[in-house]
Design a protein around this motif. Sequence first.
Motif, PDB file in Angstrom:
ATOM      1  N   ILE A 127       0.082  -4.645  -2.870  1.00  0.00           N
ATOM      2  CA  ILE A 127      -0.110  -5.260  -4.190  1.00  0.00           C
ATOM      3  C   ILE A 127       1.191  -5.894  -4.649  1.00  0.00           C
ATOM      4  O   ILE A 127       1.209  -6.989  -5.215  1.00  0.00           O
ATOM      5  CB  ILE A 127      -0.631  -4.229  -5.216  1.00  0.00           C
ATOM      6  CG1 ILE A 127      -2.002  -3.709  -4.779  1.00  0.00           C
ATOM      7  CG2 ILE A 127      -0.719  -4.846  -6.608  1.00  0.00           C
ATOM      8  CD1 ILE A 127      -2.551  -2.599  -5.650  1.00  0.00           C
ATOM      9  N   ARG A 157      -3.454  -6.190  -9.545  1.00  0.00           N
ATOM     10  CA  ARG A 157      -4.293  -5.007  -9.344  1.00  0.00           C
ATOM     11  C   ARG A 157      -5.628  -5.155 -10.089  1.00  0.00           C
ATOM     12  O   ARG A 157      -6.691  -4.797  -9.575  1.00  0.00           O
ATOM     13  CB  ARG A 157      -3.573  -3.746  -9.803  1.00  0.00           C
ATOM     14  CG  ARG A 157      -4.312  -2.484  -9.381  1.00  0.00           C
ATOM     15  CD  ARG A 157      -3.552  -1.225  -9.776  1.00  0.00           C
ATOM     16  NE  ARG A 157      -4.144  -0.046  -9.188  1.00  0.00           N
ATOM     17  CZ  ARG A 157      -5.355   0.434  -9.455  1.00  0.00           C
ATOM     18  NH1 ARG A 157      -6.150  -0.194 -10.300  1.00  0.00           N
ATOM     19  NH2 ARG A 157      -5.797   1.539  -8.875  1.00  0.00           N
ATOM     20  N   PHE A 180      -9.082   0.491  -2.923  1.00  0.00           N
ATOM     21  CA  PHE A 180      -7.633   0.591  -2.816  1.00  0.00           C
ATOM     22  C   PHE A 180      -7.217   1.618  -1.774  1.00  0.00           C
ATOM     23  O   PHE A 180      -7.848   2.665  -1.623  1.00  0.00           O
ATOM     24  CB  PHE A 180      -7.021   0.932  -4.181  1.00  0.00           C
ATOM     25  CG  PHE A 180      -7.160  -0.188  -5.172  1.00  0.00           C
ATOM     26  CD1 PHE A 180      -6.363  -1.312  -5.079  1.00  0.00           C
ATOM     27  CD2 PHE A 180      -8.101  -0.132  -6.180  1.00  0.00           C
ATOM     28  CE1 PHE A 180      -6.482  -2.357  -5.978  1.00  0.00           C
ATOM     29  CE2 PHE A 180      -8.237  -1.164  -7.084  1.00  0.00           C
ATOM     30  CZ  PHE A 180      -7.419  -2.290  -6.983  1.00  0.00           C
TER      31      PHE A 180
END
Length: 132
Positions: free
Chosen positions: A102, A117, A127
């Motif tokens: 990220i 995110r 994730f």
Amino acid sequence: MSPPPRRERRRSRAAQTVVCDLVQGWSLLCNGVLTFGASENCSRTDRSSVRTALRWMEGRGVRRAATSDPLDWPAPRKLVAGATRTRVGEELQKRYDAGASIRDLAGQSRRSYTFVRALLAESGVTFRQRGG
């Protein structure tokens, strides 16, 4: 009595630093050369020095290198909505699924970690665990 020896002025032929950024580690010299690494002549770091460097380079016909990133990222601090938001979210999802972090994606897109995110969450990404 002979006259005192003449003091010769030494002219430095070395290029002088015009602007630099200690955080990013670059210096722009007066001859147009952009150097990377430590600079002993650099005394300040701020965004205005970056703008000054870019104006100085553009005024002398120096062009910025083209980026190798095929996606045309939206400008920083601009609202990303609608089709653009969907397009950017899909691209971020592809890169995240390919293994990018990220934080890497935030740097590439010039957006905050939180924004990236949130877009990934909207895209339905699962994730990964923290820490690799």
